[in-house]
Design a protein around this motif. Sequence first.
Motif, PDB file in Angstrom:
ATOM      1  N   MET A  13       0.720  -1.045  -0.016  1.00  0.00           N
ATOM      2  CA  MET A  13      -0.085   0.015  -0.144  1.00  0.00           C
ATOM      3  C   MET A  13       0.854   1.325   0.050  1.00  0.00           C
ATOM      4  O   MET A  13       1.318   1.866   0.926  1.00  0.00           O
ATOM      5  CB  MET A  13      -0.986   0.018   1.165  1.00  0.00           C
TER       6      MET A  13
ATOM      7  N   SER B  63      10.620  -3.872  -1.781  1.00  0.00           N
ATOM      8  CA  SER B  63      10.949  -3.312  -0.770  1.00  0.00           C
ATOM      9  C   SER B  63      10.838  -4.252   0.479  1.00  0.00           C
ATOM     10  O   SER B  63      10.011  -3.930   1.637  1.00  0.00           O
ATOM     11  CB  SER B  63       9.749  -2.278  -0.338  1.00  0.00           C
TER      12      SER B  63
ATOM     13  N   PHE C  19       3.264  -1.703   7.361  1.00  0.00           N
ATOM     14  CA  PHE C  19       4.543  -1.009   8.233  1.00  0.00           C
ATOM     15  C   PHE C  19       5.704  -1.994   8.091  1.00  0.00           C
ATOM     16  O   PHE C  19       5.514  -3.288   8.543  1.00  0.00           O
ATOM     17  CB  PHE C  19       4.131  -0.906   9.458  1.00  0.00           C
TER      18      PHE C  19
ATOM     19  N   ARG D 172       9.208  -2.170  -6.932  1.00  0.00           N
ATOM     20  CA  ARG D 172      10.399  -3.143  -6.255  1.00  0.00           C
ATOM     21  C   ARG D 172       9.629  -3.683  -5.276  1.00  0.00           C
ATOM     22  O   ARG D 172       8.409  -3.301  -4.764  1.00  0.00           O
ATOM     23  CB  ARG D 172      11.213  -2.150  -5.577  1.00  0.00           C
TER      24      ARG D 172
ATOM     25  N   TYR E 215       0.552  -4.905   3.062  1.00  0.00           N
ATOM     26  CA  TYR E 215       1.696  -4.112   3.644  1.00  0.00           C
ATOM     27  C   TYR E 215       1.407  -2.972   4.368  1.00  0.00           C
ATOM     28  O   TYR E 215       1.248  -1.945   3.720  1.00  0.00           O
ATOM     29  CB  TYR E 215       2.921  -4.173   2.658  1.00  0.00           C
TER      30      TYR E 215
HETATM   31  C1  IPE Z   1       6.831  -0.350   1.499  1.00  0.00           C
HETATM   32  O1  IPE Z   1       6.765   1.065   1.120  1.00  0.00           O
HETATM   33  C2  IPE Z   1       6.464  -0.240   2.765  1.00  0.00           C
HETATM   34  C3  IPE Z   1       4.970  -0.165   2.969  1.00  0.00           C
HETATM   35  C4  IPE Z   1       4.081   0.072   2.001  1.00  0.00           C
HETATM   36  C5  IPE Z   1       4.397  -0.371   4.181  1.00  0.00           C
HETATM   37  P1  IPE Z   1       7.915   2.286   1.341  1.00  0.00           P
HETATM   38  O2  IPE Z   1       7.383   3.615   0.878  1.00  0.00           O
HETATM   39  O3  IPE Z   1       8.525   1.936   2.971  1.00  0.00           O
HETATM   40  O4  IPE Z   1       8.946   1.506   0.459  1.00  0.00           O
HETATM   41  P2  IPE Z   1      10.293   2.239  -0.232  1.00  0.00           P
HETATM   42  O5  IPE Z   1      11.033   2.936   0.971  1.00  0.00           O
HETATM   43  O6  IPE Z   1       9.632   3.231  -1.158  1.00  0.00           O
HETATM   44  O7  IPE Z   1      10.969   1.115  -1.046  1.00  0.00           O
END
Ligand code: IPE
Length: 255
Positions: free
Chosen positions: A33, A210, A78, A208, A76
Amino acid sequence: MFNFFKKKENNSNKDLDIALDYDNIPKHIAIIMDGNGRWAKQKGLPRSFGHKAGTETVRKVIKECNRLGVKYLTLYAFSTENWKRPKDEVNVLMNILVEYLRKEFNELNENNVVINHIGDITGLPLECQKELISAYERTKNNTGVTMNLAINYGGRTEIVDATKKIIEEIENGILTINNLNEKMFSSYLYTKNMPDPDLIIRPSGEQRLSNFLLWQCAYSEFWYSNINWPDFNEDDLRKAIFDYQNRDRRYGGIK
Ligand code: IPE
Ligand code: IPE
Ligand code: MG
């Protein structure tokens, strides 16, 4: 069997009348998300407004998954890396989680949703832990979609944790090295008893993982979109499922 969806009057900003194959609905959909902050920024609002608006999307998506017969929806919310964010934003996210669980509980329960979580919740504020555990206890016998909230979740930590448990069991004579295989390994992950995700959705334009479901994604289909999560709606979900249904999943073989 094919089912034809008509454009919904109240939520649609796209002209999508999609024919979905009801016999090929993904069993497990996992969503990263993403894009709440950018959504808010584009509107000149604080990032927290984006996170709050994202919970409305969660509500829509769960309802639609339940309606379509999706069995597992992993969200997802957190990551283990999100602790790097300013303390204020982390607090906002934790508060939104508690508020969401309290506010939405009755409706989710009435809709037969199992409210599950994956990740190391012992790292969360006590209030969050309590809400998550209690929501699961009160819904675990429901028969609708299982909503898996991935919170303080990291794919690498999950694999390391599983490895530690396995080594412990080998040391205690419960497990032998010869018994260890992929299936056995999977049963030590947070997602034990769940099928691997068929479809991974990531809005907001990022392409990606993540650190999301690294082990489980081995043969998942990916679907990306530039829409930020607060603007994602049921039509986007159906579009993702429609595209998924038109993929050729070969698993390394030949068709
Ligand atoms: C991935 O998103 C985690 C969640 C959605 C909870 P991020 O925003 O933290 O990921 P990056 O930093 O762009 O890779
Ligand atoms: C996803 O939205 C929510 C979490 C990671 C908790 P972001 O907060 O990552 O939004 P962007 O990526 O900054 O737009
Ligand atoms: Mg982001």
